[in-house]
Design an enzyme around this catalytic site. Structure first.
Site, PDB file in Angstrom:
ATOM      1  CG  ASN A  88      40.004  33.585  42.186  1.00 13.99           C
ATOM      2  OD1 ASN A  88      40.942  33.837  42.235  1.00 13.99           O
ATOM      3  ND2 ASN A  88      39.374  34.617  42.032  1.00 13.99           N
ATOM      4  CB  ILE A  89      40.894  28.265  46.957  1.00 18.93           C
ATOM      5  CG1 ILE A  89      41.598  29.479  47.748  1.00 18.93           C
ATOM      6  CG2 ILE A  89      41.977  27.537  45.891  1.00 18.93           C
ATOM      7  CD1 ILE A  89      42.688  28.764  48.787  1.00 18.93           C
ATOM      8  CG  ASP A  90      37.034  33.556  46.241  1.00 18.56           C
ATOM      9  OD1 ASP A  90      35.875  33.427  45.396  1.00 18.56           O
ATOM     10  OD2 ASP A  90      37.918  34.565  45.683  1.00 18.56           O
ATOM     11  CG  HIS A 105      45.112  27.204  41.326  1.00 17.76           C
ATOM     12  ND1 HIS A 105      45.692  28.551  41.216  1.00 17.76           N
ATOM     13  CD2 HIS A 105      45.772  26.423  40.295  1.00 17.76           C
ATOM     14  CE1 HIS A 105      46.559  28.327  39.978  1.00 17.76           C
ATOM     15  NE2 HIS A 105      46.481  27.226  39.439  1.00 17.76           N
ATOM     16  CB  CYS A 113      41.197  11.726  52.417  1.00 21.91           C
ATOM     17  SG  CYS A 113      42.022  10.452  53.391  1.00 21.91           S
ATOM     18  CB  THR A 172      44.850  36.146  36.615  1.00 23.38           C
ATOM     19  OG1 THR A 172      45.894  35.364  36.801  1.00 23.38           O
ATOM     20  CG2 THR A 172      44.546  36.160  35.056  1.00 23.38           C
ATOM     21  CB  SER A 173      49.616  38.777  38.428  1.00 29.33           C
ATOM     22  OG  SER A 173      50.042  37.322  38.714  1.00 29.33           O
ATOM     23  CG  ASN A 197      44.802  42.284  35.616  1.00 25.65           C
ATOM     24  OD1 ASN A 197      44.227  41.714  36.300  1.00 25.65           O
ATOM     25  ND2 ASN A 197      46.013  42.729  35.904  1.00 25.65           N
TER      26      ASN A 197
HETATM   27  N1  APR Z   1      40.049  44.373  39.419  1.00 22.53           N
HETATM   28  C1  APR Z   1      40.899  43.805  38.409  1.00 22.53           C
HETATM   29  N2  APR Z   1      42.139  43.328  38.750  1.00 22.53           N
HETATM   30  C2  APR Z   1      42.685  43.519  39.794  1.00 22.53           C
HETATM   31  C3  APR Z   1      41.811  44.137  40.749  1.00 22.53           C
HETATM   32  C4  APR Z   1      40.785  44.765  40.476  1.00 22.53           C
HETATM   33  N3  APR Z   1      39.917  45.470  41.503  1.00 22.53           N
HETATM   34  N4  APR Z   1      42.812  44.277  42.015  1.00 22.53           N
HETATM   35  C5  APR Z   1      43.692  43.758  41.536  1.00 22.53           C
HETATM   36  N5  APR Z   1      43.605  43.306  40.207  1.00 22.53           N
HETATM   37  C6  APR Z   1      44.740  42.326  39.514  1.00 22.53           C
HETATM   38  C7  APR Z   1      46.246  42.948  39.862  1.00 22.53           C
HETATM   39  O1  APR Z   1      46.736  43.934  39.106  1.00 22.53           O
HETATM   40  C8  APR Z   1      47.025  41.569  39.584  1.00 22.53           C
HETATM   41  O2  APR Z   1      47.419  41.779  38.090  1.00 22.53           O
HETATM   42  O3  APR Z   1      44.682  41.021  39.789  1.00 22.53           O
HETATM   43  C9  APR Z   1      46.032  40.413  39.813  1.00 22.53           C
HETATM   44  C10 APR Z   1      46.097  39.524  40.893  1.00 22.53           C
HETATM   45  O4  APR Z   1      47.486  38.836  40.804  1.00 22.53           O
HETATM   46  P1  APR Z   1      48.000  37.660  41.873  1.00 22.53           P
HETATM   47  O5  APR Z   1      47.966  38.170  43.104  1.00 22.53           O
HETATM   48  O6  APR Z   1      49.150  37.249  41.102  1.00 22.53           O
HETATM   49  O7  APR Z   1      46.840  36.628  41.686  1.00 22.53           O
HETATM   50  P2  APR Z   1      46.563  35.390  40.493  1.00 22.53           P
HETATM   51  O8  APR Z   1      46.952  35.817  39.395  1.00 22.53           O
HETATM   52  O9  APR Z   1      45.241  34.869  40.828  1.00 22.53           O
HETATM   53  O10 APR Z   1      47.489  34.436  41.186  1.00 22.53           O
HETATM   54  C11 APR Z   1      47.592  33.033  40.532  1.00 22.53           C
HETATM   55  O11 APR Z   1      49.249  32.273  42.251  1.00 22.53           O
HETATM   56  O12 APR Z   1      49.905  31.905  44.396  1.00 22.53           O
HETATM   57  C12 APR Z   1      49.156  31.463  43.340  1.00 22.53           C
HETATM   58  O13 APR Z   1      47.663  29.492  43.657  1.00 22.53           O
HETATM   59  C13 APR Z   1      47.644  31.075  43.801  1.00 22.53           C
HETATM   60  O14 APR Z   1      45.864  31.122  42.322  1.00 22.53           O
HETATM   61  C14 APR Z   1      46.788  31.964  42.515  1.00 22.53           C
HETATM   62  C15 APR Z   1      47.914  32.031  41.429  1.00 22.53           C
END
Ligand code: APR
Length: 229
Positions: A88-90, A105, A113, A172-173, A197
Site C-alpha cells: 500500500n502507498i497510503d 510499492h 526526483c 491482497t488478491s 483475506n
Molecule cells: N478485509 C480483508 N480483505 C479485503 C477486504 C477487507 N475488508 N476488502 C477487500 N479485501 C481483499 C479483496 O478480496 C482482494 O483479495 O483485498 C484484496 C485486494 O486486492 P487488490 O485490489 O488486487 O489489491 P492488492 O492485492 O493490494 O494489489 C496489489 O496491485 O495495482 C497494484 O500496485 C497496486 O499494490 C497494488 C498491487
C-alpha cells in the site's frame, strides 16, 4: 518468533481507501496503462499527477482501522523479529502506530526526483510542483512503483522471508508479483503460512492456513493468538 506480514489494499478497505481489483476498485475506473506506468507518465504527466494527487488528498479523510492497530501492537510485541511489508502507498500503518513499515510499492506522501533520485516528503499536489530542491531539475514524480518498475527493499524482504517462522498475507488478491510469490518462498524455507483475506485470494492454495472475513476482525484475533502463544 520471527514473523513477516505482507499487506495489500484489503487492509485499508474498511478505512475507506478503495482497493484495485474489487467491484468499484481503482482499476475499474482507470486503465493501468494510463496512470500507473513510466510510459504513461512520459506521455501524459498531467493525468498521472491528477490521479495520485487525488489519492494523496483523500488520505486526509481516512483513519486507520483495528487491523492496522493490531499490527502496530504486533510490532511492539516482537520488535525486530517482525518485518511488516506493505504494497500500500497510503500511510495508515504509520498512523495506526507502526514505526517500521517497508513500502515496497512506494508512498503517496513522498516525491521522487526522476533526475537525481532525491526523495522528499510531500503532502500537497505534485501537479505544478516547483523544481527539485536538491538538483533544480523540473522532474518530481510520485514516489510510487509503477508497473514495469522494480519494487523497493527486495533484498531486505527476501532475507526476512527466508528466515521467518510465520508468513502472513493480509488483504491482497495475490495477482501482482513479486509480492504474490513470497508465500511460496516462505513455505520453501519452512515457514507456516497464513492468509487473512475477505475471500480466497488467487494464491490461496499456496497457504497452509486461510481465514476469510474482514481484516478488522481477522487481524486483531490472529495477532492476539500469536502474541499470547
Ligand atoms: N478485509 C480483508 N480483505 C479485503 C477486504 C477487507 N475488508 N476488502 C477487500 N479485501 C481483499 C479483496 O478480496 C482482494 O483479495 O483485498 C484484496 C485486494 O486486492 P487488490 O485490489 O488486487 O489489491 P492488492 O492485492 O493490494 O494489489 C496489489 O496491485 O495495482 C497494484 O500496485 C497496486 O499494490 C497494488 C498491487
Amino acid at each position: 518468533m520471527r514473523v513477516v506480514v505482507l499487506t495489500g489494499a484489503g487492509i485499508s478497505a474498511e478505512s475507506g481507501v478503495p482497493t484495485f481489483r474489487d467491484a468499484d476498485g481503482l482499476w475499474e475506473g482507470h486503465r493501468v496503462e494510463d496512470v500507473a506506468t513510466p510510459q504513461a507518465f512520459r506521455r501524459d504527466p498531467e493525468t498521472v499527477h491528477r490521479f495520485y494527487d487525488a489519492r494523496r488528498a483523500a488520505l486526509a479523510s481516512v483513519e486507520p482501522n483495528p487491523a492496522h492497530e493490531a499490527l502496530a501492537a504486533l510490532e511492539r510485541a516482537l520488535g525486530d523479529d517482525l518485518l511488516l511489508v506493505t504494497q500500500n502507498i497510503d500511510d495508515l500503518h504509520e498512523r495506526g502506530g507502526s514505526t517500521d513499515v517497508l513500502h515496497m510499492h512506494g508512498r503517496l506522501r513522498s516525491a521522487l526526483c526522476a533526475a537525481c533520485d532525491a526523495r522528499v516528503g510531500w503532502d500537497g499536489p505534485l501537479l505544478g510542483a516547483p523544481p527539485c530542491a536538491a538538483c533544480g531539475a523540473d522532474a518530481l514524480r510520485p514516489d510510487v512503483v509503477w508497473f514495469g518498475e522494480v519494487p523497493l527493499g527486495m533484498e531486505r524482504i527476501q532475507r526476512a522471508v527466508a528466515r521467518c517462522e510465520v508468513f502472513c498475507s493480509i488483504g491482497t488478491s495475490g495477482a501482482v508479483y513479486p509480492a504474490a510469490g513470497f508465500v511460496q518462498y516462505a513455505a520453501a524455507y519452512g515457514a507456516h503460512t497464513v492468509e487473512l483475506n475477505l475471500v480466497p485470494s488467487e494464491g490461496t492454495a499456496h497457504f497452509a492456513e486461510a481465514r476469510h472475513g474482514p481484516a478488522s476482525r481477522l487481524v486483531p484475533a490472529w495477532v492476539a493468538e500469536i502474541t499470547t502463544g
